[in-house]
Design an enzyme around this catalytic site. Structure first.
Site, PDB file in Angstrom:
ATOM      1  CD  GLN D 112       1.515  14.948 -27.746  1.00 38.36           C
ATOM      2  OE1 GLN D 112       1.957  13.803 -27.854  1.00 38.36           O
ATOM      3  NE2 GLN D 112       2.016  15.820 -26.922  1.00 38.36           N
ATOM      4  CG  LEU D 209      -3.479  11.181 -25.227  1.00 43.26           C
ATOM      5  CD1 LEU D 209      -3.080  11.218 -26.695  1.00 43.26           C
ATOM      6  CD2 LEU D 209      -2.251  11.358 -24.352  1.00 43.26           C
ATOM      7  CG  ASN D 241      -7.393  17.801 -21.826  1.00 43.32           C
ATOM      8  OD1 ASN D 241      -8.152  17.209 -22.551  1.00 43.32           O
ATOM      9  ND2 ASN D 241      -7.713  18.204 -20.614  1.00 43.32           N
ATOM     10  CB  CYS D 242      -1.433  16.550 -24.854  1.00 48.26           C
ATOM     11  SG  CYS D 242      -1.213  14.810 -24.897  1.00 48.26           S
ATOM     12  CB  VAL D 243      -5.900  15.435 -28.397  1.00 44.03           C
ATOM     13  CG1 VAL D 243      -6.577  15.516 -29.753  1.00 44.03           C
ATOM     14  CG2 VAL D 243      -4.946  14.252 -28.372  1.00 44.03           C
TER      15      VAL D 243
END
Lengths: 127, 351, 65, 428
Positions: D112, D209, D241-243
């Site tokens: 991440q 993600l 979202n976290c990428v």
């Protein structure tokens, strides 16, 4: 519709034996090479070869779906996407071979699986 | 020499270096103290803050035929003068000279870590090869543009020598290098987008911030009138090369093309030829290279008199991930050789 | 004169006389045909290319037949 | 639809016995906030930390950033479908704690990204170095699957922002902005001589993600829809979202969409803002075809003369961006695109994975591959080991002294493709 799944992701292979995914030994570039050769033979890409927001040269796994049947003509869009995918791989490929801690590799496998699963309904329902 | 002046070294070919014309193009590199030829005009344009401490001269043919060695020698000669900046040319529309200027500047920047600038006509082949690594100022296509070019070269060189920041191609006048760099704009992206949209709607000029790649168009050639007496050449981007790939043409992003004799050959076989291309499944081309380069059929047609003659050589490169700039350069070089050899038409095969 | 499988690419890069080819890995052949038939197919393509070279064109032209 | 947006400036954040806003300071009752978050039994622990502009603090890996808001009047509540009941939002009155933000951190997967530096060279690249941040470091119960983990962290951040937002309910805002747009017919009739502009708002929707939620619905399941710009201001669109930290749209960005703000600003002057079409960025090409055709058709149906299209993410969504552009232009709708670039560390590579001659008006939000050196910080909030993974071949390298050399891509919001920031790239 009937589709053909290319993958080097053990999580996809394990979870979807019914789909009889074609196992690819090697990295993302090898999956791309196989997909590209199929496109040249008239298969159409059904999923985009680039993964969500991940760099293809920096990830261990990729699953790509193509039409099971080959057409007589090459699908131009599939061809362009494969070229772009190779370009992106080339641009992001690491200087040294990829290696990931087991947990990180498992996370990558999971995200690739999730991306593939997000396409599954569409793939199954497509005309 | 006055202390504190910026030290400039100038690179010239045999002609501008006042050694001689084409008959002296084989002259190996040599160095002179001070300014030579157009260096005089450059000296005046540089003004009091800088001095041309030396000039290095090399024949165009010599440089082209001994690329690695000539570059090394030129570099050594330049290094002796301990320059703050190197100026090469201007080369105008002279292809070999332009290429040499580009190569010298590239080596100076990379090896000596000294800034360098050259100038030439935008269509000089040296531009496409070196613009990414070297600052190139555009000039007219002939030496008639000398007077206009020298002050610009001098001003740019002074900036480089002083270590001043070099702005955008629009601000500084050099040929865009195709390198993307970040900076903070005055307005946010959203505000710029709305400005651009309003301009587009009102038919006013606007500049996209990310230009899309563009491809050349060329006018078609007239038809071949007398095919029965014409010489036809085969060229391929499908990577068909003699077995073993003697020139080591890369399977993708090819850095070169190859020229191979077809004399005495009637048919391509797995024993004689293969593909170097990495962009497609090579099984079929390797099993029968005629599937990409149709030599067998061309020989039949030659025997039957449908064509006058098949040209004795074929050219091959790999059109896989090869940059447009490189591909155009190979195309231009191949076309030039074919024209000089009296070839009337070309069949280009692609995979 | 460009013999090329993917005609739109040939058009994009600016070729003026274009003859469509068979397939990307074998533009002037078809491994599924017997040797003689395959060569006849190749000959037809090359002859089409020669005819294209003999034909005046105004701009980019694809020689389908 | 008419929304009054009351802005309460926040100039400091402190812990205190009661959560409230007083003289520009947001006081946070840490225990009350923790207890609220820990109501979710899938969260094992929640640390609450504060990070102020200029402090030597690094937050890593950032999942989401959310602005505290609350509904003062009008139907529905903040983050409908996730925190509040599903009811159409975007009218009445909403209060904003301007200058405050909730930042969620916690490792969901091992690769991440998401760095916010509150000072130093990294700070100028992220807007969230300028906000007073209430940081939630969240750890899941053991063995929680990543899908559930993602949901838990997403909801925790939204709940915290709604909770803090409540503190502004009865505070008199310093400024009140009014956003009003009627039906398409009314709007068009009001400005018959101005060009009609629609905003095509692309939402990342590719799976774990990489998802976005609209009124609680997974955006990959939608057909492109019309949405009133005001709805976004009450949290109708939420990030999952976290990428790719640099070009994901955080929930904060969705709440403060700068394209919507700019179009409102110019509305009635040199253009007539009709509204927004939301569309997705799915995995299959059939979905991409369908969504781009549908989005362009909606824009055409409501009578748009021009469109701004914003992308989210890179690579795969470049295909959606170009399809949207081609199809809008084919309807005769003049189009401007906003995208970031992946031109390589040296800036010499092709920026996008897809191009089109019709994309003749593009705004760039910068090259995400450019390298940056981030010096060590005194304090790291979150999971410092995340930086180790960044070193593990993702985008950069963690050095022994805690400094990081990385591509800009790791910094939250740096290349936001809504055009939130001023960073851009140009050709040299």
């Amino acid at each position: 519709m009937e589709f053909l799944t290319l993958t080097n992701n053990p999580a996809v292979k394990e979870k979807y034996p019914d789909l009889k995914p074609v196992w690819v030994e090697g990295g993302v570039d090898e999956v791309y090479r196989r997909a590209r050769d199929l496109v040249h033979k008239g298969h159409r890409l059904l999923t985009h070869p680039l993964s969500s927001s991940l760099k293809p040269g920096r990830i261990p796994y990729k699953t790509v779906a193509l039409s099971a049947k080959a057409e007589t003509t090459v699908d131009l869009m599939s061809l362009g996407l494969m070229a772009a995918a190779f370009e992106a791989w080339e641009k992001t490929k690491p200087d040294v071979p990829l290696s990931f801690p087991a947990q990180v590799a498992a996370d990558y496998a999971l995200v690739d699986l999730a991306v593939f699963e997000s396409a599954l309904d569409s793939l199954k329902n497509a005309p | 020499m006055a202390q504190g002046k910026l030290r400039v070294v100038h690179y010239l070919n045999q002609f501008f270096g006042q050694i001689g014309g084409e008959e002296k193009a084989n002259t190996p590199p040599e160095a002179r103290a001070g300014a030579v030829g157009p260096g005089m005009g450059l000296k005046a344009a540089l003004g009091a803050d800088a001095e041309i401490v030396g000039t290095v001269i090399c024949g165009d043919t010599y440089f082209a035929e001994h690329l690695a060695e000539a570059t090394r020698t030129v570099l050594e000669l330049i290094k002796q003068f301990q320059p703050d900046v190197v100026i090469a040319g201007p080369a105008f529309n002279a292809g070999r000279y332009g290429t040499a200027c580009g190569a010298v500047c590239q080596a100076v920047v990379k090896e000596l870590k000294v800034p360098a600038v050259t100038a030439m006509f935008p269509e000089n082949p040296g531009v496409d090869i070196y613009k990414k690594d070297v600052y190139i100022l555009p000039t007219a296509d002939s030496a008639a543009g000398m007077r206009e070019a020298l002050p610009k070269l001098a001003a740019f060189a002074l900036k480089l020598a002083r270590g001043e920041a070099i702005g955008t191609p629009e601000e500084e006048g050099y040929i865009p290098r195709g390198i993307r760099k970040n900076f903070f704009a005055e307005k946010s992206g959203a505000a710029r987008a709305v400005d651009m949209l309003v301009a587009k709607l009102q038919g006013k000029p606007f500049t996209t911030e990310l230009p899309m790649p563009i491809f050349d168009r060329v006018p078609p050639n007239p038809p071949v009138k007398d095919m029965a007496h014409a010489t036809i050449a085969l060229v391929t981007s499908g990577g068909i090369v003699p077995k073993g790939n003697p020139d080591h043409i890369e399977s993708s992003s090819a850095s070169k093309f190859g020229k191979y004799s077809l004399k005495g050959l009637d048919d391509l076989t797995p024993e004689t030829h293969q593909t170097a291309h990495g962009g497609y499944d090579p099984t079929y081309a390797n099993a029968d290279p005629d599937r990409v380069l149709p030599l067998d059929v061309m020989r039949d047609l030659e025997r039957e008199g449908r064509i006058g003659k098949l040209f004795d050589y074929h050219y091959a490169t790999v059109g896989n991930g090869t940059s447009v700039a490189n591909a155009s350069r190979y195309g231009a070089a191949i076309a030039k050789e074919l024209k000089e050899a009296g070839v009337d038409a070309v069949i280009l095969t692609s995979t | 004169m460009h013999v090329c499988t993917v005609v739109p690419i040939s058009l994009t890069v600016g070729a003026n006389r274009i003859v469509p080819a068979v397939a990307i890995p074998h533009p002037l052949g078809n491994p599924e045909l017997p040797k003689e038939e395959e060569k006849a197919l190749r000959r037809r393509l090359v002859e089409k290319a020669l005819r294209a070279l003999e034909t005046p064109v105004e701009g980019q032209t694809v020689f389908e037949n | 639809m008419r929304l009054e947006l009351g802005k309460i400036p926040i100039r400091n954040v402190e812990f205190g016995p009661a959560t409230k806003v007083e003289n520009g300071t947001l006081y946070v009752n840490k225990e009350e906030l923790r207890a609220l978050i820990l109501e979710d039994k899938s969260i094992k622990s929640c640390e609450v930390d504060l990070a102020r502009p200029g402090e030597e603090v690094r937050i890593i890996p950032v999942k989401d950033v959310i602005e505290p808001r609350c509904k003062v009047s009008g139907p529905g509540g903040i983050f409908p479908g996730l925190v509040s009941k599903v009811e159409t939002v975007g009218s009445g009155r909403t209060h904003v704690l301007k200058g405050a933000a909730v930042v969620t951190t916690g490792k969901i997967v091992g690769f991440q990204e998401g760095i916010i530096d509150m000072t130093g060279p990294g700070a100028k690249y992220t807007p969230f170095s300028q906000t007073y941040n209430v940081v939630l470091n969240l750890q899941p119960v053991d063995g929680l699957p990543q899908h559930d983990h993602e949901r838990a962290v997403r909801l925790a951040g939204l709940k915290a922002a709604a909770y803090l937002g409540e503190a502004g309910k009865n505070v008199e805002p310093e400024t009140v902005e009014v956003y009003e747009l009627g039906s398409y017919l009314e709007t068009a009739a009001k400005y018959p001589n101005l060009p009609k502009v629609v905003y095509v708002y692309m939402l990342q929707s590719q799976g774990l993600l990489h998802d976005t939620w609209v009124y609680g619905v997974d955006a990959k399941r939608i057909l492109p829809s019309l949405i009133h710009p005001n709805e976004t201001m009450d949290g109708a669109i939420v990030s999952g979202n976290c990428v790719s930290a640099c070009d994901k749209n955080t929930t904060y960005h969705h709440l403060n969409n700068p394209v919507i703000a700019e179009l409102y600003k110019r509305h009635g002057k040199d253009l007539c803002f009709l509204g927004c079409v939301i569309t997705n960025e799915n995995v299959t090409l059939a979905d991409k075809q369908r969504s781009s055709s549908y989005a362009a058709k909606l824009a055409h149906m409501i009578g748009a003369d021009a469109a701004i299209v914003t992308e989210e993410g890179f690579g795969n969504p470049d295909a959606d961006l170009i399809m949207n552009c081609n199809k809008l232009e084919d309807y005769g709708i003049k189009t401007v695109l906003i995208t970031d670039e992946y031109a390589g560390r040296d800036g010499a590579s092709q920026s996008l994975a897809d191009v089109s001659p019709k994309a003749d008006a593009v705004v760039s939000t910068g090259n995400a591959n450019e390298l940056i050196d981030l010096p060590p910080m005194k304090k790291v909030i979150g999971d410092a080991s995340a930086a180790n993974v960044i070193a593990g071949g993702f985008a950069g390298a963690l050095h022994d002294d805690g400094s990081i050399t990385a591509e800009l891509q790791v910094i939250t919001g740096v290349n936001c493709e809504l055009g939130y920031s001023n960073l851009r790239a140009t050709g040299y």
